[in-house]
Design an enzyme around this catalytic site. Structure first.
Site, PDB file in Angstrom:
ATOM      1  NE  ARG A  40      91.379  87.536  29.089  1.00 40.38           N
ATOM      2  CZ  ARG A  40      92.075  86.638  29.786  1.00 40.38           C
ATOM      3  NH1 ARG A  40      93.086  87.016  30.517  1.00 40.38           N
ATOM      4  NH2 ARG A  40      91.767  85.372  29.749  1.00 40.38           N
ATOM      5  NE  ARG A  60      83.468  88.829  27.813  1.00 38.30           N
ATOM      6  CZ  ARG A  60      83.497  87.766  27.020  1.00 38.30           C
ATOM      7  NH1 ARG A  60      84.549  86.967  27.023  1.00 38.30           N
ATOM      8  NH2 ARG A  60      82.485  87.502  26.223  1.00 38.30           N
ATOM      9  CG  HIS A  71      84.101  84.758  44.472  1.00 38.85           C
ATOM     10  ND1 HIS A  71      83.881  84.331  43.179  1.00 38.85           N
ATOM     11  CD2 HIS A  71      84.306  83.637  45.206  1.00 38.85           C
ATOM     12  CE1 HIS A  71      83.967  83.009  43.145  1.00 38.85           C
ATOM     13  NE2 HIS A  71      84.226  82.567  44.358  1.00 38.85           N
ATOM     14  CD  GLU A  76      77.173  87.577  46.197  1.00 34.36           C
ATOM     15  OE1 GLU A  76      77.438  88.327  45.245  1.00 34.36           O
ATOM     16  OE2 GLU A  76      76.840  86.392  46.041  1.00 34.36           O
TER      17      GLU A  76
END
Ligand code: GRF
Length: 196
Positions: free
Chosen positions: A64, A90, A108, A173
């Site tokens: 990562r 990710r 989110h 959103e």
């Protein structure tokens, strides 16, 4: 304000931000680059159609930190001030978060801290919540965890299916992300310290 957007998929929130910058709803800003970790992400074409530069930076089995280092370098080389995660699938490394303190935000599809992680709409729906919604928050190295910037509640109707509830959340959103990024841009521009 130079804004970079990270995506992994269809990019509808990215499109909302691009269009809001273009219309001036997000003032005095540009979308400098849209970066995807997935070459097949549908959002890449939508960004290009809108004249936004794109880059694909794949993980390619790397750690990562190595993957993030390449993304950080791309963002720094373009002098990006604010990074918006928009369906970027990710978790960011601590290095990434520290490279852009208080300059990374995410959207989110739940009222955090309830239902962090994948399939938030489905889990909320199956749990029988009566109110769910969406959240824009600062990003830290934990999943869907940083300080909340804005939220919008969405009522769950008795007649709702998961599909139409999810669609209603997604519509909210798009509005919420534009409002939150607009607020951040205005507050950074009016603050005396601003961005270094
Ligand atoms: C959105 O529901 C967002 O909240 C979540 O991932 C989804 C991305 O959708 N983080 P899109 O790619 O912006 O259409």
């Amino acid at each position: 304000m130079k804004i970079g957007i990270l995506i992994s998929g269809r990019g509808s929130n990215m499109v909302a931000l691009v269009d809001a910058v273009r219309s001036g709803e997000i003032p005095e800003s540009e979308i400098t680059v849209v970066i995807s970790d997935k070459p097949q992400a549908g959002g890449l074409e939508k960004a290009r159609e809108r004249g936004v530069q794109t880059a694909v930076i794949e993980r390619k089995g790397r750690k990562r930190e190595e993957h993030d280092a390449e993304i950080i370098a791309e963002l720094k080389s373009r002098r990006v001030d604010l990074i918006c995660l928009a369906g970027y699938m990710r978790l960011l490394s601590a290095d990434f978060v520290q490279a852009f303190p208080d300059r990374i935000v995410n959207i989110h599809p739940s009222l955090l801290p309830s239902f962090p992680g994948l399939e938030a709409q489905r889990r909320a729906f199956e749990h029988g919540v009566k109110v769910t919604g969406c959240t824009v928050h600062y990003v830290d190295e934990f999943l869907d965890h940083g300080k909340i910037i804005m939220q919008k509640a969405v009522e769950v109707r008795d007649s709702d299916t998961l599909e139409n509830l999810s669609a209603r959340i997604l519509g909210e959103e798009h509005r919420l992300y534009v409002a939150a990024v607009g607020q951040i841009v205005r507050s950074k521009q009016s603050s005396l310290c601003g961005f270094a």
